[in-house]
Design a protein around this motif. Structure first.
Motif, PDB file in Angstrom:
ATOM      1  N   LEU A  22      27.120   1.223   4.273  1.00 60.71           N
ATOM      2  CA  LEU A  22      26.055   0.482   4.960  1.00 60.71           C
ATOM      3  C   LEU A  22      25.514  -0.694   4.153  1.00 60.71           C
TER       4      LEU A  22
ATOM      5  N   ASP B 149      28.506  -7.317   6.618  1.00 55.44           N
ATOM      6  CA  ASP B 149      29.050  -7.440   7.976  1.00 55.44           C
ATOM      7  C   ASP B 149      29.427  -6.078   8.555  1.00 55.44           C
TER       8      ASP B 149
ATOM      9  N   ASP C 264      28.025  -4.367  10.715  1.00 58.06           N
ATOM     10  CA  ASP C 264      27.876  -4.322  12.180  1.00 58.06           C
ATOM     11  C   ASP C 264      29.128  -4.842  12.880  1.00 58.06           C
ATOM     12  N   VAL C 265      29.667  -5.947  12.360  1.00 58.97           N
ATOM     13  CA  VAL C 265      30.870  -6.531  12.979  1.00 58.97           C
ATOM     14  C   VAL C 265      32.038  -5.555  12.838  1.00 58.97           C
TER      15      VAL C 265
ATOM     16  N   LEU D 245      32.011  -2.269  12.418  1.00 63.14           N
ATOM     17  CA  LEU D 245      31.886  -1.058  13.247  1.00 63.14           C
ATOM     18  C   LEU D 245      32.192  -1.372  14.709  1.00 63.14           C
ATOM     19  N   LYS D 246      31.687  -2.510  15.176  1.00 60.52           N
ATOM     20  CA  LYS D 246      31.924  -2.840  16.588  1.00 60.52           C
ATOM     21  C   LYS D 246      33.410  -3.074  16.855  1.00 60.52           C
TER      22      LYS D 246
ATOM     23  N   ARG E 199      18.013   1.826   9.330  1.00 62.63           N
ATOM     24  CA  ARG E 199      18.154   0.483   9.910  1.00 62.63           C
ATOM     25  C   ARG E 199      19.336   0.398  10.875  1.00 62.63           C
ATOM     26  N   TYR E 200      20.166   1.411  10.875  1.00 69.46           N
ATOM     27  CA  TYR E 200      21.430   1.310  11.619  1.00 69.46           C
ATOM     28  C   TYR E 200      21.581   2.335  12.747  1.00 69.46           C
TER      29      TYR E 200
ATOM     30  N   ASP F 291      20.657   2.377  15.904  1.00 67.34           N
ATOM     31  CA  ASP F 291      21.132   1.846  17.188  1.00 67.34           C
ATOM     32  C   ASP F 291      22.599   1.431  17.100  1.00 67.34           C
ATOM     33  N   LEU F 292      22.949   0.793  15.985  1.00 60.90           N
ATOM     34  CA  LEU F 292      24.337   0.344  15.810  1.00 60.90           C
ATOM     35  C   LEU F 292      25.289   1.548  15.811  1.00 60.90           C
TER      36      LEU F 292
ATOM     37  N   GLU G  98      25.604   2.832  19.277  1.00 60.65           N
ATOM     38  CA  GLU G  98      26.378   1.896  20.107  1.00 60.65           C
ATOM     39  C   GLU G  98      27.873   2.062  19.831  1.00 60.65           C
ATOM     40  N   CYS G  99      28.213   2.336  18.584  1.00 65.50           N
ATOM     41  CA  CYS G  99      29.633   2.458  18.205  1.00 65.50           C
ATOM     42  C   CYS G  99      30.112   3.907  18.304  1.00 65.50           C
TER      43      CYS G  99
END
Ligand code: SAM
Length: 335
Positions: free
Chosen positions: A77, A81, A83-84, A86-87, A107-108, A110-111, A114-115
């Motif tokens: 974490l 990048d 977030d990029v 993981l997506k 902090r993560y 939601d991310l 989402e993933c």
């Protein structure tokens, strides 16, 4: 059925369906058993895989049968990048999970949702703030505890990993198990393993047998229930009757699980390690950057995997510092 023609099947018929990818060599903790006191020589930034390269290598593995990818590090974490990455990885037909120290996981949330990364291994070696600081060389105990509760509340499946070290945290085994009384977590005790610079000494390791001795002398033995382990599981799973969660032991040293090993590891600088204990590695990043097909390199690396613990098949070999000293520190492998 094993398919011997699959590039991910080794010479012992083991199919490798589980890839662990280290996203970074950086970490926000400094655990003494994981990295040498003097720190590590970091790879130059340009030698670290970028997000497209991570995706491209991961996709090659998924195309050849990998069904599960765990992201690790360093601390995954802390990568900017993340977030990029993981997506992008979430678009692959693969089960994604992560190992984290949970210091900044709040902090993560939601991310991760989402993933669809709902299975998290959280590392926590002590339930005592002073000892936590001693082992991690950082002051983040409160954050980790708070975040562990937050993750549970948010519906994540949590495995809590504790590396046991004799005369340091072995007196906390029962406290750890008692965490699983009201929390739906799996507490997993990991046998301390030798890596470069971590001052491993067999005498510091707490074995599976020793954990079970403590358990059996602290609980009514009829209430200690052996659970069915999942296929390719590295852990021996138990539960105390009536407890919401469970506990397990990962006995890589005293009871290696190499026969059913389905794991392979990609380091942050794009090297494939066919075994946690192997000193050898295969560079996938350089050929990828040269536009070459990396499947022959993957096949060669998988095929050369040794039967047991990277060739350290006896306790004597495991204890020889010149053998495990050639391996990287865990922080740069990705545990
Ligand atoms: N930063 C993340 C974390 O702390 O979970 C991921 C990386 S960390 C290297 C992954 C796991 O490796 C942690 O659970 C850590 O306890 C374990 N580990 C590191 N060095 C080890 C050793 N010498 N023996 C056993 N486990 C080790």
């Amino acid at each position: 059925m094993t398919n011997p023609n699959n590039i991910l099947t080794d010479s012992f018929g083991r199919e490798h369906t589980y890839l662990r990818i280290s996203l970074t060599e950086l970490c926000n903790l400094r655990c003494t058993y994981c990295m040498p006191a003097e720190g590590i020589q970091l790879s130059p930034r340009s030698h670290i895989m970028n997000f497209d390269e991570i995706y491209s290598i991961a996709k090659t593995f998924v195309d050849h049968g990998v069904t599960k990818i765990r992201l690790t590090g360093g601390e995954p974490l802390v990568r900017r990048d993340v977030d990029v990455i993981l997506k992008k990885l979430a678009s692959l037909p693969v089960e994604l999970s992560m190992t984290t120290n949970a210091v900044i996981v709040d902090r993560y949330i939601d991310l991760l949702k989402e993933c669809n990364i709902m299975n998290l291994n959280v590392s926590l070696d002590s339930l005592d703030a002073v000892k936590f600081k001693e082992i991690t060389r950082r002051n983040d105990f409160e954050k980790v505890i708070k975040n562990m509760h937050l993750l549970i509340q948010e519906g994540f499946n949590i495995k809590l990993n504790a590396v046991l070290i004799k005369d340091f945290n072995d007196n906390e085994i029962i406290d750890f198990i008692n965490l699983s009384k009201d929390l739906p977590i799996s507490v997993r005790f990991i046998e301390f393993m030798p890596f470069d610079g971590n001052k491993w000494d067999k005498a510091k390791m707490v074995s599976y047998a020793e954990v079970m001795e403590k358990v059996n002398s602290s609980f009514d033995v009829s209430k200690v229930i052996r659970l069915q382990d999942a296929p390719n599981d590295t852990s021996k799973n138990y539960k105390i009757e009536g407890y919401k969660g469970s506990f397990a032991i990962i006995s890589s040293v005293t009871n290696p699980f190499c026969d059913s090993c389905n794991r392979i590891r990609l380091t942050a600088n794009g090297r494939l390690k066919n075994c946690l204990f192997s000193a050898g590695e295969s560079d996938l990043l350089t050929p990828l950057r040269q536009g070459k097909d990396i499947t022959p390199m993957i096949q060669k690396a998988v095929h050369s995997k040794l039967k047991i613990r990277g060739g350290m098949d006896t306790m004597e070999k495991l204890e020889a510092p010149d053998l495990h000293g050639k391996n990287r520190s865990m922080i740069t492998i990705g545990g």
